[in-house]
Design an enzyme around this catalytic site. Structure first.
Site, short mmCIF file in Angstrom:
data_model
loop_
_atom_site.label_atom_id
_atom_site.label_comp_id
_atom_site.label_asym_id
_atom_site.label_seq_id
_atom_site.Cartn_x
_atom_site.Cartn_y
_atom_site.Cartn_z
N HIS A 27 0.85 -1.20 0.00
CA HIS A 27 0.00 0.00 0.00
C HIS A 27 0.88 1.24 0.00
O HIS A 27 1.82 1.35 0.78
CB HIS A 27 -0.91 0.02 1.23
CG HIS A 27 -1.69 1.29 1.38
ND1 HIS A 27 -1.46 2.20 2.38
CD2 HIS A 27 -2.67 1.83 0.61
CE1 HIS A 27 -2.28 3.23 2.25
NE2 HIS A 27 -3.02 3.03 1.18
N SER A 28 0.60 2.17 -0.92
CA SER A 28 1.28 3.47 -0.98
C SER A 28 2.79 3.26 -1.17
O SER A 28 3.20 2.69 -2.17
CB SER A 28 0.95 4.27 0.28
OG SER A 28 1.34 5.61 0.15
N ALA A 29 3.61 3.70 -0.21
CA ALA A 29 5.05 3.46 -0.32
C ALA A 29 5.36 1.97 -0.33
O ALA A 29 6.37 1.53 -0.90
CB ALA A 29 5.79 4.14 0.82
#
Length: 284
Positions: free
Chosen positions: A129-131
């Protein structure tokens, strides 16, 4: 439901004088038997938090894990579920002084540790998720040359609300004053300083490193990720922190180098950036 399966949190995966409290992994064993013919996989989660937020770690996956443990059809094909912690950036005074590729090296160490214990080789799926999605696809883009033993590439990767082009991310939010300083601090803390300004091409060594670390800048997935069976990108159009274009443009990059049908997308998830893991129904 989750209590039916053995769980161990904060398991160390690095045993040296350089290990830290971040070098841990949460493990949930579902079915590690290899005695039948049912294909099973490990599911490995990489958390987000902009490489720097100490409040977003492996335990943020617990809700999604518990939802998965209710799905019998899914569990039939899962050997185990793990969530990885890694060193963070952003505040050296608090021990968060990691710099690329430190985060990626830690993820590789964790996967190597899990493989040495459970022997899944390439039979694993990475969810980021995300980074964490950045890190997931950095595993696929990285060539098989490293100072660290490199685990086999995963059969599948799912990136949720991912950051895939670092410079494009900064340029896309530059006009939003309340985010500008925060994003500069986040990205320079994780990937090194650079003279960035909206609409300008970054110059110098660090800008090159930013591009080298950006999954959307890689063009050789067909050769670096030969065993790919699924590359899935999911994103919400309501995401207020990472623009949808990060995923749509990266999908084009992946489709240009991976076999037909490998790349799948869902850009209709509802909710904000963090709703992906706070409200796990969609991602599950």
């Amino acid at each position: 439901m989750s209590q039916q399966y053995p769980q161990t949190n904060d398991v160390p995966y690095l045993f040296s004088n350089t290990s830290t409290a971040y070098h841990t992994v949460d493990i949930c064993k579902v079915n590690t038997s290899l005695k039948d013919s049912v294909p099973r996989f490990w599911l490995i989660y990489i958390h987000g938090g902009g490489w720097s937020d100490p409040n977003i770690q492996a335990n943020t996956f617990s809700q999604i894990r518990d939802e998965l443990l209710k799905e019998k059809d899914i569990l039939a094909h899962i050997s185990g579920i793990a969530a990885v912690n890694y060193r963070l950036s952003g505040d050296p005074s608090e021990g968060r002084n990691a710099r690329y590729p430190d985060h990626l090296d830690d993820v590789k160490r964790a996967i190597g540790f899990l493989d040495s214990r459970y022997g899944f080789e390439d039979r694993y799926i990475v969810v980021g998720h995300s980074a964490g999605a950045t890190l997931a696809f950095q595993l696929a883009m990285e060539p098989e040359t490293s100072s660290l033993p490199t685990p086999k590439k995963p059969l599948a990767i799912l990136g949720a609300s991912g950051i895939y082009d670092l410079r494009r991310l900064l340029n896309s939010i530059w006009h939003v004053v309340k985010y500008r300083e925060e994003y500069v601090h986040m990205l320079e803390g994780a990937f090194g300083p650079g003279g960035f300004a909206y609409g300008e091409q970054s110059e110098g060594r660090c800008s090159s490193e930013w591009d080298l670390a950006s999954p959307a800048k890689a063009t050789s997935y067909g050769s670096s990720w030969c065993n790919a069976q699924l590359a899935m990108l999911v994103h919400s159009p309501d995401d207020e922190l990472v623009p949808l274009e990060q995923s749509t443009q990266f999908a084009t990059v992946l489709e240009s180098s991976l076999p037909p049908g490998v790349v799948q997308t869902r850009f209709d998830l509802a909710g904000s950036h963090d709703d992906i893991w706070r409200k796990p129904e969609g991602i599950t």
